[in-house]
Scaffold this motif. Structure first.
Motif, PDB file in Angstrom:
ATOM      1  N   PRO A   1       5.939 -30.744  48.184  1.00  0.00           N
ATOM      2  CA  PRO A   1       6.976 -29.982  47.900  1.00  0.00           C
ATOM      3  C   PRO A   1       6.643 -28.405  47.529  1.00  0.00           C
ATOM      4  CG  PRO A   1       6.244 -31.169  45.958  1.00  0.00           C
ATOM      5  CD  PRO A   1       5.574 -31.631  47.206  1.00  0.00           C
ATOM      6  N   ASN A   2       7.603 -27.561  47.477  1.00  0.00           N
ATOM      7  CA  ASN A   2       7.060 -26.208  47.306  1.00  0.00           C
ATOM      8  C   ASN A   2       6.977 -25.897  46.067  1.00  0.00           C
ATOM      9  OD1 ASN A   2       7.223 -25.568  50.059  1.00  0.00           O
ATOM     10  ND2 ASN A   2       9.409 -25.401  50.263  1.00  0.00           N
ATOM     11  N   VAL A   3       7.017 -26.813  45.129  1.00  0.00           N
ATOM     12  CA  VAL A   3       6.969 -26.351  43.521  1.00  0.00           C
ATOM     13  C   VAL A   3       5.468 -26.934  43.421  1.00  0.00           C
ATOM     14  CG1 VAL A   3       7.883 -26.837  41.420  1.00  0.00           C
ATOM     15  CG2 VAL A   3       9.377 -26.655  43.364  1.00  0.00           C
ATOM     16  N   VAL A   4       5.021 -25.946  42.409  1.00  0.00           N
ATOM     17  CA  VAL A   4       3.546 -26.616  41.646  1.00  0.00           C
ATOM     18  C   VAL A   4       3.983 -26.664  40.051  1.00  0.00           C
ATOM     19  CG1 VAL A   4       1.093 -25.895  41.120  1.00  0.00           C
ATOM     20  CG2 VAL A   4       2.299 -25.302  43.490  1.00  0.00           C
ATOM     21  N   THR A   5       3.934 -27.676  39.650  1.00  0.00           N
ATOM     22  CA  THR A   5       4.329 -28.089  38.365  1.00  0.00           C
ATOM     23  C   THR A   5       2.860 -27.585  37.554  1.00  0.00           C
ATOM     24  OG1 THR A   5       3.419 -30.371  38.162  1.00  0.00           O
ATOM     25  CG2 THR A   5       5.764 -29.877  38.926  1.00  0.00           C
ATOM     26  N   THR A   6       3.308 -27.376  36.041  1.00  0.00           N
ATOM     27  CA  THR A   6       2.379 -27.243  35.091  1.00  0.00           C
ATOM     28  C   THR A   6       1.076 -28.186  35.148  1.00  0.00           C
ATOM     29  OG1 THR A   6       3.867 -26.271  33.670  1.00  0.00           O
ATOM     30  CG2 THR A   6       1.643 -26.721  32.620  1.00  0.00           C
ATOM     31  N   LYS A   7       1.447 -29.434  35.253  1.00  0.00           N
ATOM     32  CA  LYS A   7       0.322 -30.384  35.365  1.00  0.00           C
ATOM     33  C   LYS A   7      -0.312 -30.267  36.589  1.00  0.00           C
ATOM     34  CE  LYS A   7      -0.125 -35.450  35.102  1.00  0.00           C
ATOM     35  NZ  LYS A   7       0.584 -36.647  35.040  1.00  0.00           N
ATOM     36  N   ASP A   8       0.360 -29.928  37.843  1.00  0.00           N
ATOM     37  CA  ASP A   8      -0.408 -29.487  38.980  1.00  0.00           C
ATOM     38  C   ASP A   8      -1.429 -28.425  38.875  1.00  0.00           C
ATOM     39  OD1 ASP A   8       1.089 -31.722  40.350  1.00  0.00           O
ATOM     40  OD2 ASP A   8       2.629 -30.093  41.358  1.00  0.00           O
ATOM     41  N   SER A   9      -0.929 -27.375  38.241  1.00  0.00           N
ATOM     42  CA  SER A   9      -1.824 -26.243  38.005  1.00  0.00           C
ATOM     43  C   SER A   9      -3.093 -26.718  37.320  1.00  0.00           C
ATOM     44  CB  SER A   9      -0.653 -24.966  37.654  1.00  0.00           C
ATOM     45  OG  SER A   9      -0.454 -25.403  36.331  1.00  0.00           O
ATOM     46  N   LEU A  10      -2.634 -27.307  36.086  1.00  0.00           N
ATOM     47  CA  LEU A  10      -3.992 -27.736  35.333  1.00  0.00           C
ATOM     48  C   LEU A  10      -4.920 -28.617  35.942  1.00  0.00           C
ATOM     49  CD1 LEU A  10      -2.047 -28.621  32.014  1.00  0.00           C
ATOM     50  CD2 LEU A  10      -3.296 -26.523  32.405  1.00  0.00           C
ATOM     51  N   TYR A  11      -4.503 -29.409  36.934  1.00  0.00           N
ATOM     52  CA  TYR A  11      -5.412 -30.204  37.735  1.00  0.00           C
ATOM     53  C   TYR A  11      -5.985 -29.203  38.609  1.00  0.00           C
ATOM     54  CZ  TYR A  11      -7.197 -34.145  40.472  1.00  0.00           C
ATOM     55  OH  TYR A  11      -8.083 -35.077  41.011  1.00  0.00           O
ATOM     56  N   PHE A  12      -5.517 -28.588  39.251  1.00  0.00           N
ATOM     57  CA  PHE A  12      -6.139 -27.424  40.349  1.00  0.00           C
ATOM     58  C   PHE A  12      -7.299 -26.770  39.488  1.00  0.00           C
ATOM     59  CE2 PHE A  12      -2.182 -27.341  42.894  1.00  0.00           C
ATOM     60  CZ  PHE A  12      -2.458 -28.331  43.786  1.00  0.00           C
ATOM     61  N   ALA A  13      -7.029 -26.254  38.072  1.00  0.00           N
ATOM     62  CA  ALA A  13      -7.928 -25.636  37.467  1.00  0.00           C
ATOM     63  C   ALA A  13      -9.142 -26.613  37.103  1.00  0.00           C
ATOM     64  CB  ALA A  13      -7.199 -24.979  36.090  1.00  0.00           C
ATOM     65  N   ASP A  14      -8.869 -27.856  36.721  1.00  0.00           N
ATOM     66  CA  ASP A  14      -9.940 -28.915  36.731  1.00  0.00           C
ATOM     67  C   ASP A  14     -10.872 -29.176  37.805  1.00  0.00           C
ATOM     68  OD1 ASP A  14      -9.114 -29.205  33.910  1.00  0.00           O
ATOM     69  OD2 ASP A  14      -8.025 -31.185  34.566  1.00  0.00           O
ATOM     70  N   MET A  15     -10.097 -29.233  38.950  1.00  0.00           N
ATOM     71  CA  MET A  15     -10.991 -29.316  40.331  1.00  0.00           C
ATOM     72  C   MET A  15     -11.817 -28.158  40.623  1.00  0.00           C
ATOM     73  SD  MET A  15      -8.386 -31.389  43.016  1.00  0.00           S
ATOM     74  CE  MET A  15      -7.353 -30.024  43.151  1.00  0.00           C
TER      75      MET A  15
ATOM     76  N   ASN B   1     -15.985 -28.417  40.676  1.00  0.00           N
ATOM     77  CA  ASN B   1     -16.635 -27.799  42.001  1.00  0.00           C
ATOM     78  C   ASN B   1     -17.639 -26.857  41.497  1.00  0.00           C
ATOM     79  OD1 ASN B   1     -16.037 -29.413  44.544  1.00  0.00           O
ATOM     80  ND2 ASN B   1     -14.137 -28.900  43.377  1.00  0.00           N
ATOM     81  N   LEU B   2     -17.044 -25.765  40.698  1.00  0.00           N
ATOM     82  CA  LEU B   2     -17.912 -24.728  40.354  1.00  0.00           C
ATOM     83  C   LEU B   2     -19.146 -25.125  39.335  1.00  0.00           C
ATOM     84  CD1 LEU B   2     -18.620 -21.659  39.914  1.00  0.00           C
ATOM     85  CD2 LEU B   2     -16.853 -21.540  37.882  1.00  0.00           C
TER      86      LEU B   2
ATOM     87  N   GLN C   1     -13.759 -23.434  47.733  1.00  0.00           N
ATOM     88  CA  GLN C   1     -13.151 -22.196  48.680  1.00  0.00           C
ATOM     89  C   GLN C   1     -11.660 -22.863  49.322  1.00  0.00           C
ATOM     90  OE1 GLN C   1     -13.683 -19.108  48.794  1.00  0.00           O
ATOM     91  NE2 GLN C   1     -15.517 -19.063  47.215  1.00  0.00           N
ATOM     92  N   LYS C   2     -11.908 -23.912  49.511  1.00  0.00           N
ATOM     93  CA  LYS C   2     -10.752 -24.599  50.402  1.00  0.00           C
ATOM     94  C   LYS C   2      -9.555 -24.655  49.131  1.00  0.00           C
ATOM     95  CE  LYS C   2      -9.533 -27.430  53.843  1.00  0.00           C
ATOM     96  NZ  LYS C   2      -9.843 -27.440  55.147  1.00  0.00           N
ATOM     97  N   ILE C   3      -9.900 -25.159  48.041  1.00  0.00           N
ATOM     98  CA  ILE C   3      -8.873 -25.397  47.099  1.00  0.00           C
ATOM     99  C   ILE C   3      -8.318 -23.867  46.756  1.00  0.00           C
ATOM    100  CG2 ILE C   3      -8.286 -25.867  44.367  1.00  0.00           C
ATOM    101  CD1 ILE C   3     -10.547 -27.854  44.638  1.00  0.00           C
ATOM    102  N   LEU C   4      -9.025 -22.881  46.775  1.00  0.00           N
ATOM    103  CA  LEU C   4      -8.503 -21.552  46.481  1.00  0.00           C
ATOM    104  C   LEU C   4      -7.656 -21.162  47.537  1.00  0.00           C
ATOM    105  CD1 LEU C   4     -11.374 -19.332  44.906  1.00  0.00           C
ATOM    106  CD2 LEU C   4      -9.221 -20.098  43.800  1.00  0.00           C
TER     107      LEU C   4
END
Length: 93
Positions: free
Chosen positions: A21-35, A39-40, A74-77
């Motif tokens: 979907p074209n929407v990134v939820t708050t939960k999604d963004s927190l999971y991206f930050a965790d990923m 990796n870092l 880098q791919k996630i970014l």
């Protein structure tokens, strides 16, 4: 003797989406930050442990693992930046 018919499940399970979907939820963004953090951290640990080794084969293996985590980072970014650009281009409804 009557046989019982199996009950049909009337609740529908969500299907597979052809694209996210074209929407990134708050939960999604927190999971991206965790990923990104995972990796870092893995990159930093690999670099540190490679610097502590003396066996060149072990150093190469650890550095290869660190490079893999860097590619994932880098791919996630890249995906996040692409998503951000798509959201900015869409007009508000």
């Amino acid at each position: 003797m009557q046989q019982q018919q199996p009950q049909q499940n009337t609740t529908q399970q969500p299907g597979n989406y052809p694209q996210p979907p074209n929407v990134v939820t708050t939960k999604d963004s927190l999971y991206f930050a965790d990923m990104l953090s995972w990796n870092l951290l893995a990159m930093k640990k690999a670099h540190f442990f490679a610097s502590q080794c003396q066996d060149q084969d072990v150093i190469n293996a650890i550095e290869k693992a660190g490079q893999m985590h860097q590619r994932h980072y880098q791919k996630i970014l890249t995906h996040l930046q692409g998503q951000n650009q798509m959201q900015q281009q869409q007009p508000l409804q």
